[in-house]
Design an enzyme around this catalytic site. Structure first.
Site, PDB file in Angstrom:
ATOM      1  CE  LYS A 131      -3.503   2.848   1.492  1.00 60.77           C
ATOM      2  NZ  LYS A 131      -4.158   2.819   2.606  1.00 60.77           N
ATOM      3  CG  ASP A 180     -11.019   3.760   4.713  1.00 58.79           C
ATOM      4  OD1 ASP A 180     -10.096   3.142   5.208  1.00 58.79           O
ATOM      5  OD2 ASP A 180     -10.674   4.958   4.411  1.00 58.79           O
TER       6      ASP A 180
HETATM    7  N1  ARG Z   1      -8.727   7.142   4.861  1.00 58.91           N
HETATM    8  C1  ARG Z   1      -9.318   7.962   4.095  1.00 58.91           C
HETATM    9  C2  ARG Z   1      -8.504   9.415   4.145  1.00 58.91           C
HETATM   10  O1  ARG Z   1      -8.218   9.814   5.248  1.00 58.91           O
HETATM   11  C3  ARG Z   1     -10.627   8.186   4.354  1.00 58.91           C
HETATM   12  C4  ARG Z   1     -11.621   9.072   3.129  1.00 58.91           C
HETATM   13  C5  ARG Z   1     -12.973   8.999   3.354  1.00 58.91           C
HETATM   14  N2  ARG Z   1     -13.795   9.869   2.782  1.00 58.91           N
HETATM   15  C6  ARG Z   1     -14.478   9.366   1.673  1.00 58.91           C
HETATM   16  N3  ARG Z   1     -15.246  10.277   1.034  1.00 58.91           N
HETATM   17  N4  ARG Z   1     -14.294   8.314   1.103  1.00 58.91           N
HETATM   18  O2  ARG Z   1      -8.385  10.002   3.072  1.00 58.91           O
END
Ligand code: ARG
Length: 414
Positions: free
Chosen positions: A189, A322
């Site tokens: 990653k 996520d």
């Molecule tokens: N882990 C990701 C970041 O911090 C989360 C993003 C979440 N938001 C979204 N709209 N997908 O960038």
């Protein structure tokens, strides 16, 4: 050695994820941990002594695949609250998250980012049979630039803390790939742009340079590992695709050229379009920084609109949510958003089965109920092709021929 246990599962309806259709009244014959045969009832001969599980009128699907999770992350210890959680505590939390995710019907999970190799330990504990959980494909620490999204920027300089995946420059980045592979990573990653939940980074801004990403991809592919790139901003997305990454995670601000490049290069988009709802509703209480909530308000809706565009453009979209930012085991909430933003229920199911299996490189093991693959299957009582939210109410889960959960009202076991 003793003969392997034979189980015959009868399904009132079975989702054929390869052909994209639903078959009625099927028998899935399982030997040991694998599928031996699948066919209409009456055409598959069931050996005497086989265990029979009749799932009645329920709809049976192959076990679901989550391509973007953080099992060792507790959503309610975000931001500064997370600094007090030890790596060992995270791993123990991960054991609970793994069980919750499996019982929700996700029999395979790609874990993309964990500290101290907690994800490697989790994978090995599950594979050794010590704890229940999905099949895991794990990355170990995520690679990124100093001060970037994959670093941790919460502490004052006095603490002199840098996250273990930080590596600046092509050769250091290459060495970091070798290091995480040494300690058990199945996939690499990297962070191509800033992010939402990190302090003092901008989702729209590229972080790793093209040269750094090219070095990471070359080294990872040489060692037989795919590369998943966290990327929100349009330029970082395109540079990561050109560098050869296998998937773009989030892809929030992808533009038309990025969509075209992804198609040309066969890059999958893993767009987590549910999590915005949780972050905006619960984020403050969970400890998410005010600046992150502000960033989420800017990218959340754009990401959903770009999901619709990328789908219409013919890009390959794989299910990933996520989890860990929001509670584990509620992953299937995202299906309704994928349908709201343009997929048919069948496409959304394929994104979380056959298409995800291909991204993981596990197309010969999971993603469909095909002879030779693992007997990972789930059942839902309502029809997920009519209402995809049925997948949030999984009543039966089998992993590798073993029943993990059986709450199906219509099931009879004999
Ligand atoms: N882990 C990701 C970041 O911090 C989360 C993003 C979440 N938001 C979204 N709209 N997908 O960038």
């Amino acid at each position: 050695p003793a003969a392997e246990a034979v189980v015959a599962v009868r399904a009132g309806a079975l989702v054929d994820t390869v052909a994209g259709r639903v078959l009625s009244d099927q028998i899935i014959l399982i030997e040991g941990e694998r599928v031996r045969a699948v066919g209409p009832s009456g055409t598959v001969s069931i050996p005497a002594g086989a265990q029979r599980i009749d799932l009645g009128r329920a709809t049976v699907l192959p076990g679901l695949i989550e391509a973007h999770a953080h099992l060792t992350s507790d959503p309610f210890r975000a931001g500064y609250q997370g600094l007090g959680v030890s790596a060992i505590r995270e791993a123990l939390y991960g054991a609970k998250a793994a069980r919750d995710t499996l019982e929700a019907g996700f029999t395979t999970v790609r874990n993309v980012g964990a500290g101290a190799y907690g994800d490697v330990a989790l994978r090995d504990a599950i594979n050794d049979g010590d704890i229940p959980g999905p099949r895991l494909l794990v990355s170990g620490p995520a690679l990124g630039i100093k001060g970037g999204h994959c670093d941790n920027n919460l502490l004052a300089p006095d603490f002199n803390y840098t996250a273990e995946g930080v590596a600046d420059g092509p050769w250091a980045a290459r060495a970091k790939v070798r290091e995480v592979v040494k300690y058990g990573a199945d996939v690499i990653k990297l962070c191509a742009t800033g992010g939402v939940l990190s302090k003092n980074t901008d989702p729209g801004v590229q972080q790793y340079t093209f040269e750094e990403m090219q070095a990471i991809v070359e080294e990872a592919h040489k060692l037989g590992r795919k590369v998943a790139a966290h990327a929100h901003g349009a330029e970082g997305i395109k540079q990561a695709i050109r560098a050869g990454v296998d998937s773009i995670e989030h892809a929030s601000l992808i533009d038309a050229e990025g969509m075209r490049l992804a198609r040309q290069k066969g890059t999958a988009l893993v767009m987590d379009i549910y999590v915005d709802e949780f972050i905006l509703a619960e984020g403050e209480r969970a400890g998410i920084l005010p600046e992150s909530l502000e960033k989420e308000r800017k990218v959340g809706q754009l990401q959903r609109d770009n999901f619709r565009r990328a789908l219409a453009a013919g890009d390959r979209i794989v299910f990933g949510t996520d989890a860990g930012v929001y509670p584990h085991g509620t992953n299937a909430k995202q299906f309704a958003y994928m349908v709201q933003y343009g997929m048919t229920p069948m496409q959304a199911i394929q994104a979380a089965t056959v298409n995800a299996a291909e991204l993981l490189g596990w197309q010969d093991k999971v993603g469909s109920l095909t002879p030779g693959k693992y007997a990972d299957l789930i059942a839902v009582e309502a029809d997920p092709l009519k209402d995809v939210s049925a997948l949030t109410r999984v009543s039966f889960v089998m992993k590798g021929g073993r029943v993990v959960k059986s709450a199906a009202p219509s099931a009879t076991v004999g």
